[in-house]
Scaffold this motif. Structure first.
Motif, short mmCIF file in Angstrom:
data_model
loop_
_atom_site.label_atom_id
_atom_site.label_comp_id
_atom_site.label_asym_id
_atom_site.label_seq_id
_atom_site.Cartn_x
_atom_site.Cartn_y
_atom_site.Cartn_z
N LEU A 1 0.82 -1.21 0.00
CA LEU A 1 0.00 0.00 0.00
C LEU A 1 0.85 1.26 0.00
N LEU A 2 2.04 1.17 0.53
CA LEU A 2 2.92 2.34 0.62
C LEU A 2 3.89 2.43 -0.55
N HIS A 3 3.63 1.66 -1.59
CA HIS A 3 4.54 1.60 -2.73
C HIS A 3 4.94 2.98 -3.25
N ASN A 4 3.99 3.85 -3.49
CA ASN A 4 4.28 5.19 -4.04
C ASN A 4 3.99 6.29 -3.04
N HIS A 5 3.82 5.96 -1.78
CA HIS A 5 3.40 6.95 -0.79
C HIS A 5 4.27 6.91 0.45
N ASN A 6 4.25 8.01 1.17
CA ASN A 6 4.92 8.02 2.47
C ASN A 6 3.91 8.19 3.60
N GLU A 7 2.63 8.03 3.25
CA GLU A 7 1.57 8.21 4.24
C GLU A 7 0.42 7.26 3.90
N LEU A 8 -0.22 6.80 4.95
CA LEU A 8 -1.36 5.91 4.80
C LEU A 8 -2.34 6.24 5.91
N ILE A 9 -3.61 6.28 5.60
CA ILE A 9 -4.63 6.54 6.61
C ILE A 9 -5.37 5.23 6.86
N ILE A 10 -5.40 4.83 8.13
CA ILE A 10 -6.12 3.62 8.51
C ILE A 10 -7.25 4.03 9.45
N VAL A 11 -8.44 3.58 9.13
CA VAL A 11 -9.62 3.87 9.94
C VAL A 11 -10.17 2.54 10.43
N THR A 12 -10.50 2.48 11.72
CA THR A 12 -11.10 1.27 12.26
C THR A 12 -12.19 1.64 13.25
N PRO A 13 -13.34 0.99 13.14
CA PRO A 13 -14.42 1.28 14.10
C PRO A 13 -14.17 0.64 15.46
N ASN A 14 -13.26 -0.30 15.52
CA ASN A 14 -12.93 -0.93 16.81
C ASN A 14 -11.43 -0.80 17.02
N TYR A 15 -11.06 -0.19 18.12
CA TYR A 15 -9.64 0.02 18.39
C TYR A 15 -8.93 -1.32 18.39
N ASP A 16 -7.90 -1.44 17.57
CA ASP A 16 -7.23 -2.72 17.38
C ASP A 16 -5.73 -2.52 17.46
N ARG A 17 -5.12 -3.01 18.52
CA ARG A 17 -3.68 -2.83 18.70
C ARG A 17 -2.87 -3.65 17.70
N LEU A 18 -3.46 -4.62 17.05
CA LEU A 18 -2.73 -5.38 16.04
C LEU A 18 -2.40 -4.52 14.83
N ILE A 19 -3.21 -3.50 14.58
CA ILE A 19 -2.90 -2.56 13.50
C ILE A 19 -1.60 -1.83 13.83
N GLU A 20 -1.51 -1.35 15.07
CA GLU A 20 -0.29 -0.66 15.50
C GLU A 20 0.91 -1.60 15.42
N LEU A 21 0.71 -2.83 15.86
CA LEU A 21 1.79 -3.82 15.85
C LEU A 21 2.27 -4.07 14.42
N ALA A 22 1.34 -4.20 13.50
CA ALA A 22 1.70 -4.42 12.10
C ALA A 22 2.51 -3.24 11.55
N CYS A 23 2.08 -2.03 11.86
CA CYS A 23 2.79 -0.84 11.40
C CYS A 23 4.20 -0.80 11.97
N GLU A 24 4.29 -1.02 13.27
CA GLU A 24 5.60 -0.97 13.93
C GLU A 24 6.53 -2.05 13.41
N SER A 25 6.00 -3.24 13.15
CA SER A 25 6.86 -4.33 12.69
C SER A 25 7.39 -4.05 11.28
N CYS A 26 6.73 -3.14 10.56
CA CYS A 26 7.22 -2.72 9.23
C CYS A 26 8.11 -1.49 9.33
N GLY A 27 8.30 -0.98 10.53
CA GLY A 27 9.12 0.22 10.71
C GLY A 27 8.40 1.51 10.38
N LEU A 28 7.07 1.48 10.40
CA LEU A 28 6.30 2.68 10.08
C LEU A 28 5.99 3.47 11.33
N ASN A 29 6.12 4.77 11.25
CA ASN A 29 5.72 5.64 12.35
C ASN A 29 4.21 5.73 12.36
#
Length: 193
Positions: free
Chosen positions: A123-151
């Motif tokens: 998803l970040l192929h041509n971008h330096n930013e991504l917007i993720i929206v979730t109706p239920n707070y999910d820490r696995l989203i944060e974990l996935a981002c961090e494991s990829c080195g994304l702020n």
């Protein structure tokens, strides 16, 4: 729509910041208990904590679940302001936290890679930013981002994959002030940007 219009539409997608909507399916796919597992957990645990009228109220919910009524619909039959709610919340937290801990541990130990981590790189192929929206707070989203080195910016502090980055941390600090105490000791006051 002709082929050229479709191609143009797809190309335009890659010029905008991608927006990803993530529901509970992400967590379920990684091993977080779903509604059925939660209902079974609550059926086992709630009767250990309640008796009398609360137990009767809980047994009515159990009967609905056993008759095939969906868990959320069965829970909707709770009396408004029911004293069962704190027990349900507590046991739900215990179950989900246990599941989440096992997943986080497996990712940190590099025994597991989250499916979202694989998707994020595409998803970040041509971008330096991504917007993720979730109706239920999910820490696995944060974990996935961090494991990829994304702020990530969530409004919460906390990291699973903290990395030593003195240069990056230095940019967050605006003032380091050394102070002397009246009794001769000294200390530091750090102000963040």
């Amino acid at each position: 729509m002709d082929v050229d219009s479709v191609k143009k539409h797809l190309q335009e997608f890659f010029t905008h910041t991608p927006l990803v909507l993530i529901g509970s399916g992400l967590s379920l796919g990684e091993g977080i208990s779903g509604m059925w597992q939660l209902s079974q957990h609550l059926k086992e645990e709630i009767p250990k904590f309640v008796d009398g009228k609360l137990l009767e109220e809980w047994q009515q919910i159990e009967e609905l679940i056993d008759k095939g009524v969906g868990f959320e619909d069965a829970m909707a039959s709770l009396k408004q302001g029911s004293d069962l709610v704190p027990f349900i919340v507590s046991e739900t937290t215990k179950l989900i936290s246990k599941d989440e801990k096992l997943i986080i541990e497996a990712v940190v130990l590099q025994e597991k890679q989250l499916a979202l981590s694989l998707l994020l790189n595409h998803l970040l192929h041509n971008h330096n930013e991504l917007i993720i929206v979730t109706p239920n707070y999910d820490r696995l989203i944060e974990l996935a981002c961090e494991s990829c080195g994304l702020n990530i910016i969530t409004g919460f502090n906390g990291y699973y994959f903290g990395q030593h980055d003195p240069k990056g941390e230095k940019d967050k600090i605006s003032v380091i002030e050394r102070r002397r105490h009246l009794k001769g000791g000294s200390g530091f006051k750090v102000s963040l940007k």
